[in-house]
Write an enzyme that holds these catalytic residues in place. Sequence first.
Site, PDB file in Angstrom:
ATOM      1  N   THR A 311      35.643  37.563  37.411  1.00 26.65           N
ATOM      2  CA  THR A 311      36.580  36.753  38.192  1.00 26.65           C
ATOM      3  C   THR A 311      35.829  35.891  39.189  1.00 26.65           C
ATOM      4  O   THR A 311      34.637  36.084  39.437  1.00 26.65           O
ATOM      5  CB  THR A 311      37.562  37.626  38.989  1.00 26.65           C
ATOM      6  OG1 THR A 311      36.879  38.206  40.112  1.00 26.65           O
ATOM      7  CG2 THR A 311      38.172  38.712  38.146  1.00 26.65           C
ATOM      8  N   ASP A 312      36.520  34.955  39.774  1.00 22.66           N
ATOM      9  CA  ASP A 312      36.024  34.301  40.971  1.00 22.66           C
ATOM     10  C   ASP A 312      36.464  35.149  42.167  1.00 22.66           C
ATOM     11  O   ASP A 312      37.096  36.189  42.026  1.00 22.66           O
ATOM     12  CB  ASP A 312      36.552  32.872  41.046  1.00 22.66           C
ATOM     13  CG  ASP A 312      35.626  31.954  41.840  1.00 22.66           C
ATOM     14  OD1 ASP A 312      34.890  32.452  42.715  1.00 22.66           O
ATOM     15  OD2 ASP A 312      35.642  30.740  41.588  1.00 22.66           O
TER      16      ASP A 312
END
Length: 770
Positions: A311-312
């Site tokens: 994920t970011d």
Amino acid sequence: MKYSFKMIACALALASGFMASAQQTEAEINKKVESLLAKMTLEEKVGQMTQITLDVIGKGNNRYTSDYPLYLDDGAMKTAFEKYQVGSVLNTASGHALTPQKWYEVISEVQKNTLKYSRLKIPTIYGVDEIHGATYTDGATMFPQEIAQGAARNPELTKQAAAITAYETRACNIPWTFSPVLDLGLSPLFPRQWETFGEDPYLCSVLGVAMIDGYEGVNNDIGNPLHVASCMKHFLGYHTATSGKDRTPSYISDEALREYHLPAFKAAIEAGSHTIMINSGIINGVPVHANYDILTKLLKEELGFKGLVVTDWADIENLHKRDRIAASDKEAIMLGINAGIDMSMVPYNYEVFCDNLIGLVKEGKVKQQRIDDAVRRVLRVKYALNLFDKPNTNPKDYPEFGSKAHEEASYRMAAEAITLLKNEGNILPLKKNIKVLVTGPNANSMRTLNGGWSYSWQGDRTPMHTEKYNTILEAVQHKIGKNNVTYVPGVSYKEGGHYYDEFADKLDEAVAAAKDADVIFLCLGENSYTEKPGDMNDLYMSDLQTELAQKVAAVGKPVILILNEGRPRVISKFERQLKGIVQTYLPGNFGADALADILFGDVNPSGKLPYNYPRYPNALISYIHKPSEEQRAGEGVYNYEADYNPQFGFGFGLSYTTFDYKDLKLDKTSIKKGENVKVSVTVTNTGKVTGKEVVHLFTSDLYASSVTPDMKRLRRFDKIELKPGESKTVTFELTPKDLTYAGRHGEYILEAGEFEVMVDKLKQKFTVSE
């Protein structure tokens, strides 16, 4: 790539050790992964899917900000690595750049504690945003940002820069970089446009693959201590936010997603990149971090991506707190993991992620096989990096860190990136015996030359680390002598009502000084920024800078505008008053030196715009557009004043010499579906100095049945160097893929019909038959 004998010897020693003990086949890695996976508990597996930021395990008043200088907290590490078996750490504590030795000490201590508390002795994987060099390291070689590399149009230089970045990143004991950015930089409103290679899918594909080859090696042997694992980002369509602001919704058709946004990622996956980061935004109402169709069906199944999906920043948490697609953190975790996320960049409250994910598996809401798939992907990268056998790399083994050879590579990239946009009356290059006024807020700033992700997230700490490099002012002073240079900053920045008070406004003083100068260097642009802090409401060059430009130009002396910006700020309010315009983008620590060499003729500029430079804020049309954007005046009863008319077009860039194109030839003018066609053109340097020229090959599908075709598309490019009077014939080969387009439902279509190839002003048609 030019290296010193010392570096070659070091590289050979490191690589020979890798070859002797670390190189593993995919089958060998998979066997080790399956053996280890079979021994792991659910808790250990969930730990491997968890990534925390360094502040969490640093000493400080809370886990959000650690003290500086940084010291690790033994208790915090025990909780993270023993109780929760956390498998990944990222970032630098409190946003400070560290020395290679300090990095080595910190990450070695992290690895020591990870292995101490791991029952199965699984090492951590450490990642940092090393996007234009070892960006969080004091003394590292900072290269021009990606947007400038897009302007340089030189894949070999991009590959070289990435290889040096990998070397210096490994010197810091860091094996994983969150780079390259493969998003299309379509909107100049977007605060991360400068992190991209530009607005063209083919350009982004070619340079993205070159960067991955530099990071990972052409064989993707990331266990080699000279290489790092790359991370493609941000999958998919991140930069097309409807508002132009970071992490806001986009509406993208299947056709557009596949035609424009997917090609660079597809090419990078085929090039073997080991990891990928996900778009923080929303597409067609669905947050990408919860989109099973994009993350699993498209990425993992259709594209066959076998690597790690991360994920970011806090983006599973954002599914609940920001995007409101989940009623709780637990539901958000379920949505993200089931969609196809393998590792969550938590980054702070990892207990919430771990405890809830364990609970979801026990409740049957996340299947064990989904967990096993995610952990396989994590472990494969760790084995490929040789972290189990050699969890640390020591800076003493990297003597060329920050070397002259590396600095020369950064300079060369900047010199090939800087783009000459206007040269009225051939005012440039200038003679060195002139009096120059240097003015503008970017004239004496290293921060603006580097941009964001430089020594700190927003680049605001850059001056603490760059005293030995030259600002634009200093580079000009070195070039023609301090006595020939007057400096008056003129104005500060003013963005959205906020001042950056680096100096007091001195507009009137700048105007007065202009009267005594032979030439004025007007250094305008932006301060450093990235992500949400870089969101904007007005694309025009800021009011104070516009006023400075207009008043200085009114003095009547020749003005050379030096743009130093992450995105093209609109300059049409004063462009006509300027004799010359030079775009430097964000050229890095040696950008000012390269600029001075260009201004005074020691280097011939060869950069080409990686985007359309807009003339007005409401005219943000990409060079890739439909014919209806060009309804020319005279074709009807209306005068279309707002027709397609950028200030400068994609691919534009002047030289101090001239190039003539002739003899555009096709090896055949009629082909059948599935056949290739060869295109050749002869380019001659008709000027008086040696120059480099980028030869662009565009195609047009003249008629299409499913969707309206684009006006033109870049299919090939090559950068050549020619001496005065020298000619070269450049040959390209087009494949069926180059003639295929995505239909309205995302299907790929190759049709019989008429096509056109364009090189410079030359055009040739050919037909495709069944």
